[in-house]
Design an enzyme around this catalytic site. Structure first.
Site, PDB file in Angstrom:
ATOM      1  N   SER A   1      -4.585   7.603  23.748  1.00 33.25           N
ATOM      2  CA  SER A   1      -5.138   8.899  23.334  1.00 33.25           C
ATOM      3  C   SER A   1      -4.456  10.022  24.108  1.00 33.25           C
ATOM      4  O   SER A   1      -4.730  10.228  25.296  1.00 33.25           O
ATOM      5  CB  SER A   1      -6.650   8.907  23.600  1.00 33.25           C
ATOM      6  OG  SER A   1      -7.186  10.153  23.242  1.00 33.25           O
TER       7      SER A   1
ATOM      8  N   ASP B   1      -6.028  13.519  18.765  1.00 35.20           N
ATOM      9  CA  ASP B   1      -7.337  14.037  18.354  1.00 35.20           C
ATOM     10  C   ASP B   1      -7.235  15.498  17.974  1.00 35.20           C
ATOM     11  O   ASP B   1      -6.746  16.306  18.764  1.00 35.20           O
ATOM     12  CB  ASP B   1      -8.337  13.879  19.506  1.00 35.20           C
ATOM     13  CG  ASP B   1      -8.684  12.416  19.743  1.00 35.20           C
ATOM     14  OD1 ASP B   1      -8.457  11.931  20.864  1.00 35.20           O
ATOM     15  OD2 ASP B   1      -9.145  11.770  18.786  1.00 35.20           O
TER      16      ASP B   1
ATOM     17  N   HIS C   1      -6.459  11.644  14.351  1.00 38.42           N
ATOM     18  CA  HIS C   1      -7.921  11.539  14.188  1.00 38.42           C
ATOM     19  C   HIS C   1      -8.466  12.947  14.008  1.00 38.42           C
ATOM     20  O   HIS C   1      -8.536  13.715  14.964  1.00 38.42           O
ATOM     21  CB  HIS C   1      -8.487  10.862  15.449  1.00 38.42           C
ATOM     22  CG  HIS C   1      -9.967  10.769  15.466  1.00 38.42           C
ATOM     23  ND1 HIS C   1     -10.677  10.497  16.618  1.00 38.42           N
ATOM     24  CD2 HIS C   1     -10.895  10.900  14.482  1.00 38.42           C
ATOM     25  CE1 HIS C   1     -11.965  10.473  16.347  1.00 38.42           C
ATOM     26  NE2 HIS C   1     -12.122  10.708  15.058  1.00 38.42           N
TER      27      HIS C   1
ATOM     28  N   PHE D   1     -15.295  14.308  22.913  1.00 37.29           N
ATOM     29  CA  PHE D   1     -14.863  14.399  24.311  1.00 37.29           C
ATOM     30  C   PHE D   1     -14.383  13.044  24.833  1.00 37.29           C
ATOM     31  O   PHE D   1     -14.919  12.006  24.439  1.00 37.29           O
ATOM     32  CB  PHE D   1     -16.022  14.894  25.200  1.00 37.29           C
ATOM     33  CG  PHE D   1     -16.496  16.271  24.841  1.00 37.29           C
ATOM     34  CD1 PHE D   1     -17.511  16.438  23.906  1.00 37.29           C
ATOM     35  CD2 PHE D   1     -15.881  17.390  25.385  1.00 37.29           C
ATOM     36  CE1 PHE D   1     -17.927  17.719  23.527  1.00 37.29           C
ATOM     37  CE2 PHE D   1     -16.290  18.668  25.010  1.00 37.29           C
ATOM     38  CZ  PHE D   1     -17.314  18.830  24.081  1.00 37.29           C
TER      39      PHE D   1
ATOM     40  N   GLY E   1     -13.861  10.455  28.141  1.00 37.08           N
ATOM     41  CA  GLY E   1     -14.613  10.184  29.367  1.00 37.08           C
ATOM     42  C   GLY E   1     -16.096   9.925  29.191  1.00 37.08           C
ATOM     43  O   GLY E   1     -16.863   9.968  30.146  1.00 37.08           O
TER      44      GLY E   1
ATOM     45  N   ASP F   1     -12.517   3.543  18.922  1.00 36.70           N
ATOM     46  CA  ASP F   1     -12.143   4.780  19.597  1.00 36.70           C
ATOM     47  C   ASP F   1     -13.288   5.277  20.463  1.00 36.70           C
ATOM     48  O   ASP F   1     -14.335   5.664  19.966  1.00 36.70           O
ATOM     49  CB  ASP F   1     -11.798   5.854  18.536  1.00 36.70           C
ATOM     50  CG  ASP F   1     -11.342   7.147  19.162  1.00 36.70           C
ATOM     51  OD1 ASP F   1     -11.083   8.104  18.408  1.00 36.70           O
ATOM     52  OD2 ASP F   1     -11.234   7.204  20.405  1.00 36.70           O
ATOM     53  N   GLY F   2     -13.027   5.238  21.803  1.00 42.46           N
ATOM     54  CA  GLY F   2     -14.038   5.790  22.702  1.00 42.46           C
ATOM     55  C   GLY F   2     -14.502   4.766  23.711  1.00 42.46           C
ATOM     56  O   GLY F   2     -15.020   3.718  23.335  1.00 42.46           O
TER      57      GLY F   2
ATOM     58  N   GLY G   1      -7.942   5.556  26.320  1.00 42.54           N
ATOM     59  CA  GLY G   1      -7.908   6.879  26.958  1.00 42.54           C
ATOM     60  C   GLY G   1      -8.206   6.787  28.440  1.00 42.54           C
ATOM     61  O   GLY G   1      -7.673   5.928  29.142  1.00 42.54           O
TER      62      GLY G   1
HETATM   63  C1  DX5 Z   1     -13.125  11.309  21.498  1.00 39.81           C
HETATM   64  C2  DX5 Z   1     -11.738  10.935  21.068  1.00 39.81           C
HETATM   65  C3  DX5 Z   1     -11.165   9.763  21.821  1.00 39.81           C
HETATM   66  C4  DX5 Z   1     -11.111   9.946  23.314  1.00 39.81           C
HETATM   67  C5  DX5 Z   1     -10.986   8.582  23.965  1.00 39.81           C
HETATM   68  O1  DX5 Z   1     -13.692  12.109  20.494  1.00 39.81           O
HETATM   69  O2  DX5 Z   1     -11.741  10.571  19.714  1.00 39.81           O
HETATM   70  O3  DX5 Z   1      -9.871   9.484  21.332  1.00 39.81           O
HETATM   71  O4  DX5 Z   1      -9.988  10.691  23.669  1.00 39.81           O
HETATM   72  O5  DX5 Z   1     -11.042   8.779  25.332  1.00 39.81           O
HETATM   73  P1  DX5 Z   1     -11.905   7.798  26.278  1.00 39.81           P
HETATM   74  O6  DX5 Z   1     -11.137   6.502  26.331  1.00 39.81           O
HETATM   75  O7  DX5 Z   1     -11.921   8.528  27.587  1.00 39.81           O
HETATM   76  O8  DX5 Z   1     -13.248   7.650  25.639  1.00 39.81           O
HETATM   77 ZN    ZN Z   2     -10.010   9.889  18.668  1.00 38.45          ZN
END
Ligand code: DX5
Ligand code: ZN
Length: 221
Positions: free
Chosen positions: A8, A35, A67, A144, A146, A176-177, A198
């Site tokens: 990400s 994103d 995304h 977001f 994290g 994702d996430g 991410g």
């Molecule tokens: C959140 C995004 C994700 C995010 C993943 O809305 O879609 O792609 O960047 O990051 P982590 O791994 O920190 O959840």
């Molecule tokens: Zn995403």
């Protein structure tokens, strides 16, 4: 087929994006997860359409995994130069006519995907399995990096896998996430094919990116 990695980019070193992308390309990751947020569907903004377009420049083999967390996402496709090789996810919850929007993505030569947020029933995807390349299962509430994993994410992933298998359609599952070191192996066992990695894994502070990518593939092979 091995589990595929989609780091990400919003979690990368934003002041050195070109070299970050080149590194990922050299490491042979399949996708770059980009994103895009409209500050309406989700209360946040990341990259604008021009940045999404320019991510293509430093790329050799890596593909854009875009995304779109935005209402009526088709309004951005031209500016993002959506085309061959791209994988594009639009949110079921954000589209008036998701079928038309998925068809539009496909008509541009890109791979259309439907994304569902944690509060959307998994069976919602049944209507789309004939027209998507993949389903993007949000394992956090979108908007977001994290965040902690959303409740029941693993059960939802296993349920989604069962639905896709029962359909007999060749549809991939992307998660994702909070795809963390601790969870990615279990996500693989529960049916995930593409992993958005991410801050809780490859862009965490535990390992340099090349070691992190190698470790990730080990965990999801
Ligand atoms: C959140 C995004 C994700 C995010 C993943 O809305 O879609 O792609 O960047 O990051 P982590 O791994 O920190 O959840
Ligand atoms: Zn995403």
């Amino acid at each position: 087929m091995r589990g595929m990695l989609s780091p990400s980019v919003m979690c990368a070193d934003l002041l050195n994006l070109s070299s970050e992308i080149k590194k990922l390309d050299e490491l042979g990751v399949e996708y770059l997860h980009i994103d895009f947020m409209d500050n309406k569907f989700v209360p946040n903004i990341t990259f604008d359409t021009n940045m999404v377009k320019s991510f293509k420049k430093p790329m050799k083999d890596i593909k854009r995994d875009i995304h779109i967390m935005a209402f009526e996402p088709q309004q951005y496709f031209d500016k993002m130069e959506i085309g061959n090789g791209d994988m594009v996810s639009v949110h079921f919850e954000a589209c008036e006519n998701p079928h038309d929007i998925l068809a539009d993505i496909k008509s541009r030569g890109a791979d259309p995907c439907i994304a569902i947020s944690p509060d959307t029933p998994v069976e919602t995807v049944c209507d789309f399995l004939d027209e998507v390349y993949a389903v993007l299962l949000m394992t956090v509430y979108p908007g977001f990096a994290g965040q902690p994993m959303a409740p029941r994410s693993m059960e939802r992933l296993a349920e989604l896998k069962r639905i896709v298998e029962k359909s007999g359609k060749n549809v991939l599952i992307e998660v994702d996430g909070h795809v963390s070191w601790d969870h990615c192996g279990e996500m693989r066992q529960n049916g995930a094919d593409i992993f958005v990695a991410g801050s809780s894994s490859v862009y965490g502070k535990d390992y340099p990116i090349d070691e992190a990518v190698k470790k990730f593939y080990e965990l999801v092979k």
